[in-house]
Design a protein around this motif. Structure first.
Motif, PDB file in Angstrom:
ATOM      1  N   GLN A 228       6.223  -2.778  21.544  1.00  0.00           N
ATOM      2  CA  GLN A 228       5.003  -3.158  20.828  1.00  0.00           C
ATOM      3  C   GLN A 228       5.185  -4.402  19.972  1.00  0.00           C
ATOM      4  N   LEU A 229       6.440  -4.785  19.704  1.00  0.00           N
ATOM      5  CA  LEU A 229       6.679  -6.000  18.932  1.00  0.00           C
ATOM      6  C   LEU A 229       6.298  -7.260  19.706  1.00  0.00           C
ATOM      7  N   PHE A 230       6.077  -7.125  21.006  1.00  0.00           N
ATOM      8  CA  PHE A 230       5.590  -8.265  21.787  1.00  0.00           C
ATOM      9  C   PHE A 230       4.135  -8.582  21.444  1.00  0.00           C
ATOM     10  N   TRP A 231       3.426  -7.599  20.881  1.00  0.00           N
ATOM     11  CA  TRP A 231       2.008  -7.780  20.534  1.00  0.00           C
ATOM     12  C   TRP A 231       1.752  -7.683  19.028  1.00  0.00           C
ATOM     13  N   VAL A 232       2.527  -6.824  18.340  1.00  0.00           N
ATOM     14  CA  VAL A 232       2.338  -6.618  16.892  1.00  0.00           C
ATOM     15  C   VAL A 232       3.673  -6.880  16.205  1.00  0.00           C
ATOM     16  N   PRO A 233       3.872  -8.075  15.686  1.00  0.00           N
ATOM     17  CA  PRO A 233       5.191  -8.451  15.156  1.00  0.00           C
ATOM     18  C   PRO A 233       5.655  -7.627  13.960  1.00  0.00           C
ATOM     19  N   ASP A 234       4.724  -7.079  13.182  1.00  0.00           N
ATOM     20  CA  ASP A 234       5.121  -6.310  12.000  1.00  0.00           C
ATOM     21  C   ASP A 234       4.860  -4.813  12.183  1.00  0.00           C
ATOM     22  N   ALA A 235       4.947  -4.333  13.413  1.00  0.00           N
ATOM     23  CA  ALA A 235       4.695  -2.915  13.689  1.00  0.00           C
ATOM     24  C   ALA A 235       5.631  -2.007  12.900  1.00  0.00           C
ATOM     25  N   PHE A 236       6.831  -2.485  12.610  1.00  0.00           N
ATOM     26  CA  PHE A 236       7.802  -1.705  11.838  1.00  0.00           C
ATOM     27  C   PHE A 236       8.095  -2.348  10.485  1.00  0.00           C
ATOM     28  N   GLY A 237       7.147  -3.148  10.021  1.00  0.00           N
ATOM     29  CA  GLY A 237       7.302  -3.783   8.726  1.00  0.00           C
ATOM     30  C   GLY A 237       7.689  -5.247   8.834  1.00  0.00           C
ATOM     31  N   ASP A 238       7.433  -5.961   7.767  1.00  0.00           N
ATOM     32  CA  ASP A 238       7.743  -7.382   7.688  1.00  0.00           C
ATOM     33  C   ASP A 238       9.127  -7.557   7.068  1.00  0.00           C
ATOM     34  N   PRO A 239      10.095  -8.104   7.801  1.00  0.00           N
ATOM     35  CA  PRO A 239      11.449  -8.231   7.262  1.00  0.00           C
ATOM     36  C   PRO A 239      11.548  -9.175   6.068  1.00  0.00           C
ATOM     37  N   ALA A 240      10.519  -9.965   5.840  1.00  0.00           N
ATOM     38  CA  ALA A 240      10.541 -10.878   4.691  1.00  0.00           C
ATOM     39  C   ALA A 240      10.232 -10.157   3.386  1.00  0.00           C
ATOM     40  N   ILE A 241       9.736  -8.920   3.459  1.00  0.00           N
ATOM     41  CA  ILE A 241       9.389  -8.147   2.267  1.00  0.00           C
ATOM     42  C   ILE A 241      10.506  -7.151   1.975  1.00  0.00           C
ATOM     43  N   LEU A 242      11.135  -7.282   0.824  1.00  0.00           N
ATOM     44  CA  LEU A 242      12.241  -6.403   0.471  1.00  0.00           C
ATOM     45  C   LEU A 242      11.888  -5.451  -0.671  1.00  0.00           C
ATOM     46  N   ALA A 243      10.670  -5.558  -1.217  1.00  0.00           N
ATOM     47  CA  ALA A 243      10.263  -4.683  -2.316  1.00  0.00           C
ATOM     48  C   ALA A 243      10.064  -3.257  -1.826  1.00  0.00           C
ATOM     49  N   LYS A 244      10.187  -2.274  -2.733  1.00  0.00           N
ATOM     50  CA  LYS A 244      10.002  -0.879  -2.377  1.00  0.00           C
ATOM     51  C   LYS A 244       8.557  -0.461  -2.584  1.00  0.00           C
ATOM     52  N   ASN A 245       8.099   0.463  -1.746  1.00  0.00           N
ATOM     53  CA  ASN A 245       6.748   0.987  -1.893  1.00  0.00           C
ATOM     54  C   ASN A 245       6.748   2.168  -2.868  1.00  0.00           C
ATOM     55  N   GLU A 246       5.615   2.867  -2.990  1.00  0.00           N
ATOM     56  CA  GLU A 246       5.501   3.966  -3.946  1.00  0.00           C
ATOM     57  C   GLU A 246       6.432   5.123  -3.614  1.00  0.00           C
ATOM     58  N   ALA A 247       6.768   5.268  -2.340  1.00  0.00           N
ATOM     59  CA  ALA A 247       7.662   6.346  -1.935  1.00  0.00           C
ATOM     60  C   ALA A 247       9.127   5.978  -2.108  1.00  0.00           C
ATOM     61  N   GLY A 248       9.375   4.780  -2.638  1.00  0.00           N
ATOM     62  CA  GLY A 248      10.745   4.343  -2.845  1.00  0.00           C
ATOM     63  C   GLY A 248      11.413   3.790  -1.612  1.00  0.00           C
ATOM     64  N   PRO A 255      13.245   0.322  11.303  1.00  0.00           N
ATOM     65  CA  PRO A 255      13.168   0.812  12.687  1.00  0.00           C
ATOM     66  C   PRO A 255      12.909   2.305  12.725  1.00  0.00           C
ATOM     67  N   PRO A 256      12.511   2.838  13.883  1.00  0.00           N
ATOM     68  CA  PRO A 256      12.255   4.275  14.008  1.00  0.00           C
ATOM     69  C   PRO A 256      13.477   5.093  13.598  1.00  0.00           C
ATOM     70  N   GLU A 257      13.243   6.304  13.138  1.00  0.00           N
ATOM     71  CA  GLU A 257      14.330   7.166  12.685  1.00  0.00           C
ATOM     72  C   GLU A 257      15.332   7.410  13.812  1.00  0.00           C
ATOM     73  N   GLY A 258      16.587   7.239  13.478  1.00  0.00           N
ATOM     74  CA  GLY A 258      17.652   7.465  14.451  1.00  0.00           C
ATOM     75  C   GLY A 258      17.957   6.267  15.333  1.00  0.00           C
ATOM     76  N   VAL A 259      17.265   5.142  15.106  1.00  0.00           N
ATOM     77  CA  VAL A 259      17.473   3.936  15.917  1.00  0.00           C
ATOM     78  C   VAL A 259      18.092   2.839  15.068  1.00  0.00           C
ATOM     79  N   GLU A 260      19.142   2.223  15.576  1.00  0.00           N
ATOM     80  CA  GLU A 260      19.781   1.094  14.897  1.00  0.00           C
ATOM     81  C   GLU A 260      19.219  -0.199  15.470  1.00  0.00           C
ATOM     82  N   ALA A 261      18.785  -1.082  14.596  1.00  0.00           N
ATOM     83  CA  ALA A 261      18.223  -2.349  15.092  1.00  0.00           C
ATOM     84  C   ALA A 261      18.080  -3.348  13.962  1.00  0.00           C
ATOM     85  N   PHE A 262      18.214  -4.607  14.314  1.00  0.00           N
ATOM     86  CA  PHE A 262      17.872  -5.718  13.435  1.00  0.00           C
ATOM     87  C   PHE A 262      16.606  -6.363  13.983  1.00  0.00           C
ATOM     88  N   TYR A 263      15.743  -6.813  13.109  1.00  0.00           N
ATOM     89  CA  TYR A 263      14.458  -7.365  13.533  1.00  0.00           C
ATOM     90  C   TYR A 263      14.642  -8.507  14.529  1.00  0.00           C
TER      91      TYR A 263
END
Length: 306
Positions: A228-248, A255-263
């Motif tokens: 899906q990254l071929f169509w939606v580049p930020d489907a798993f988040g924008d790597p330029a954003i390093l701030a934490k959300n409300e859930a910490g 990347p999806p749980e259990g998957v190792e990957a670099f953007y």
């Protein structure tokens, strides 16, 4: 990784010599043998000899983005597409997700920039428009950039193009041109031998000298979720954003749980408009000749998931 090695490379060239051996790394290191430096790549020899290090790095990146886009333009015109379509194709290629996120991997961008030129020369050879000399030079230049995996992929694509372009109805001509192609690859291997032999000798003394285990080979595997990254580049988040959300949790690339990957290893975004134009192309009977290349693209997806 690239900046310190290229800095030493630049300093040596500006002083008028190749860095056969650098005393600045560990207790000494054969910098030319480190293939990712691309020490024997002609554009590197020119740029890093003539310009200050940072300017040479910037020029190398920009010029190869232009070179890759120009290659797609010329290849598209060779295929019979209009000037406008060829310009758009070149623009999409040189600014796609792969090229942009790998800007820090200069050797990957440089090797990828030779892909359309290799395909073009394969087509010319198969059509009887070339002797194979330019194909040998293009393959050699791709390898000397310093990222043999990209050259390997380029040769796979080039082989598919050759199989679909050779005049198999005229067997003698097809086998003759196939023979020229093989000779071109042998010549490319001879041209790159000074680099490949030195790098092979260095690799034998490295941690990978005895090969890789199955776990190491399969590490960082490409999974279907990343398509899906071929169509939606930020489907798993924008790597330029390093701030934490409300859930910490980090709002950046996750990347999806259990998957190792670099953007930068999994994205291939090219834009929505180019995909729609590709679909439109498939629906035009007069462009059915492009179908083999879409088939190769589908085959590439399957190879990624294999």
């Amino acid at each position: 990784f690239h900046v310190p090695l290229k800095k030493l490379y630049s300093a040596s060239l500006l002083s008028g010599e190749l860095p056969w051996w650098s005393h600045m790394l560990s207790t000494g290191f054969p910098l030319v043998a480190e293939g990712q430096v691309g020490a024997l790549y002609p554009p590197h020899l020119a740029l890093f000899s003539l310009f200050e290090f940072t300017h040479a790095m910037g020029l190398a990146l920009v010029l190869h983005l232009l070179w890759g886009g120009s290659g797609v333009f010329v290849l598209s015109r060779h295929w019979g597409f209009s000037t406008g379509a060829a310009l758009l194709g070149g623009l999409v290629f040189s600014t796609c997700g792969f090229m942009v996120v790998h800007a820090k991997h200069l050797n990957m961008v440089e090797a990828a920039a030779w892909l359309p030129w290799v395909i073009l020369e394969v087509r010319r050879l198969c059509n009887g428009e070339s002797t194979g000399v330019r194909l040998a030079l293009a393959v050699a230049m791709s390898f000397l950039c310093g990222h043999p995996q990209i050259t390997y992929y380029t040769l796979l694509v080039g082989g598919c193009v050759a199989l679909g372009s050779l005049p198999w109805r005229h067997r003698s001509a097809a086998w003759n041109r196939l023979g020229r192609g093989i000779i071109a690859l042998v010549c490319a291997g001879l041209l790159t031998a000074p680099q490949s032999l030195a790098t092979s000798e260095l690799a034998e003394t490295s941690a990978r000298g005895e090969g890789l285990s199955a776990n190491e080979i399969s590490q960082w595997s490409y999974t279907p979720e990343f398509l899906q990254l071929f169509w939606v580049p930020d489907a798993f988040g924008d790597p330029a954003i390093l701030a934490k959300n409300e859930a910490g949790q980090l709002k950046g690339f996750t990347p999806p749980e259990g998957v190792e990957a670099f953007y930068w290893e999994v994205t291939g975004y090219v834009g929505l408009i180019p995909w729609m134009l590709c679909l439109f192309l498939l629906l035009r009977p007069q462009r059915r000749g492009a179908l083999p290349f879409f088939a190769m693209g589908a085959g590439g997806f399957l190879m990624l998931l294999a």
